[in-house]
Scaffold this active site. Sequence first.
Site, short mmCIF file in Angstrom:
data_model
loop_
_atom_site.label_atom_id
_atom_site.label_comp_id
_atom_site.label_asym_id
_atom_site.label_seq_id
_atom_site.Cartn_x
_atom_site.Cartn_y
_atom_site.Cartn_z
N SER A 131 41.20 40.01 12.91
CA SER A 131 41.13 41.42 13.30
C SER A 131 41.37 42.31 12.09
CB SER A 131 42.19 41.73 14.35
OG SER A 131 42.19 43.12 14.62
N LYS A 186 43.02 36.25 20.29
CA LYS A 186 42.21 37.33 19.69
C LYS A 186 41.49 38.13 20.78
CE LYS A 186 40.11 40.11 16.96
NZ LYS A 186 38.91 40.63 17.41
N HIS A 189 43.97 40.38 22.25
CA HIS A 189 44.18 41.45 21.27
C HIS A 189 43.17 42.56 21.54
CE1 HIS A 189 42.85 43.51 17.61
NE2 HIS A 189 44.06 43.38 17.12
N ASN A 190 41.92 42.17 21.73
CA ASN A 190 40.87 43.17 21.97
C ASN A 190 41.04 43.85 23.33
OD1 ASN A 190 39.94 42.20 19.55
ND2 ASN A 190 37.80 42.27 20.16
N GLU A 193 43.49 46.35 22.72
CA GLU A 193 42.80 47.38 21.92
C GLU A 193 42.05 48.35 22.84
OE1 GLU A 193 40.54 45.77 18.47
OE2 GLU A 193 38.82 46.79 19.35
C1 6PG Z 1 39.10 43.82 15.45
C2 6PG Z 1 38.19 44.44 16.45
C3 6PG Z 1 36.83 43.90 16.30
C4 6PG Z 1 35.82 44.76 17.01
C5 6PG Z 1 35.37 44.23 18.29
C6 6PG Z 1 35.46 45.12 19.50
O1 6PG Z 1 40.10 43.29 15.90
O2 6PG Z 1 38.82 43.90 14.25
O3 6PG Z 1 38.63 44.19 17.75
O4 6PG Z 1 36.86 42.57 16.68
O5 6PG Z 1 35.94 46.08 16.87
O6 6PG Z 1 34.06 43.88 17.98
O7 6PG Z 1 34.31 45.81 19.67
P1 6PG Z 1 33.80 46.50 20.98
O8 6PG Z 1 34.59 47.73 21.16
O9 6PG Z 1 32.37 46.80 20.60
O10 6PG Z 1 33.86 45.55 22.12
#
Ligand code: 6PG
Length: 468
Positions: A131, A186, A189-190, A193
């Site tokens: 990430s 991971k 994590h997203n 996010e």
């Molecule tokens: C990271 C991000 C990276 C990315 C994803 C999410 O941890 O560096 O999460 O993996 O931004 O591709 O993207 P989307 O918002 O397009 O699902």
Amino acid sequence: MGKATDKTIGLIGLGVMGQGIALNLMRHGYQTFVYDKDQEKTQHLAERAKGGSVYPRSTLQELVESLEKPRKILLLVRAGSDTDTAIEELVPLLESDDMIVDLGNSHYQDTKRREISLGQKKIRFLGTGISGGEKGAQEGPAIMAGGDYSAWQEMEPVLRSIAAPRAEGQSCCGYFGRNGAGHFVKMVHNGIEYGYMELIAEIYLLAKERYGLEPKKAASLFQAFQKDGRVSSYLVGITAKILEKMDEQTGKPLIQLIADGAGNKGTGKWTSEAALELGACVPVLTEALYVRYLSAEPRPKGQSRRQEAKASFKKEDQEELRQALEFGQYLCFENGLKLIAKAAAASGWDMDLKKLLDTWENGCIIRTEFSSMIKGACKDAEKAGTILENAGISAILKQTRSGAKKVLKKALDSNVPMPCLSAALQYETAYGSQQLPTVMIQAQRDFFGAHGYRRIDQGGMFHTDWEA
Ligand code: 6PG
């Protein structure tokens, strides 16, 4: 140029992330042999490397032959079928004990499958999430590894050297278990996010719609948050910068010109799918995904229920917004960590959440100033499955709940959608409730389907003939 030494690494896939990782490896003294089907990308990287230790190879065969054994090959190709194709092309060229490290955003179930099938061919495989975006790849990402343990032991010094540093202790890089564990963490994590981005975005929308804050003023609000350790983070920091950015063509604040249809590449959806599969309640994460979906669906144009007259923005309003963000952020992380703890129990991963939080301390998109608070609650999460039982976190939620509620009420009055904050408040309210509405659900199920129910005063299952 480019002879095999004990520091040779192969890298396949020279998109934005692949190029960043290649330059990062070069900076740390590795001889990086690179390959991409698109020779232009290879050329571009060679120019960026300015004669440094990045060596383009024009075929996979040449790449493999350039590496010291056992070979260490990093894959940075698109997740899904491109990753399968790259592995299929590579495997016939490899020997026992060579290792492939997939650094893409692969689905953890794909990783599990690849781990098993490559293991049968004696090729060691590490499914590893990274990430930090483009900048992180080049300057130091957070790295979440999983898979063959002996491969991890041999790759650890390489991965650790290119990972983001921590204030104290080893860099932001960890191993989390076999069977897709690295890509699972991971993925979550997203998911976090998505939730955290949406919470911040909702605060911005309310500031704009209810209080009429222009982007510059809203930027000051987020700058103030960024100076406050209770809510500051990478994502809050970039929000302030986004709000200050002017469009070169029109001279207007760029944020005012951006269409709201949000994209996604699937990792948020996978997180919610995994939660549904495991029976984990993660409404903050899933609501954020729904908002992205809704933003891309057709909606009536030119109608707005929002009030025209703007409320004045006072110090108390800023504090309420701060409290709402602080409240929401902990529920968002709680959802993700609870899901990981549940998955770890189901998959037999020896998941050390504190180590995971160390890995998320720097370099990754969800790095925050308040991670030490969450770290302090990891033991509780491992025992109780949630950080909400931790005394420190529950004290913060107690202090911020009223601010969060006031913000949500004002949002409803002003017809401003804050679905993620609402999900956080509802979730926390339900969590703390002695009784959930499901008491009636159980009676209804038994009424029409004789599904049975438990009683609070006696053990065992009961059924009632409700119409007798
Ligand atoms: C990271 C991000 C990276 C990315 C994803 C999410 O941890 O560096 O999460 O993996 O931004 O591709 O993207 P989307 O918002 O397009 O699902």
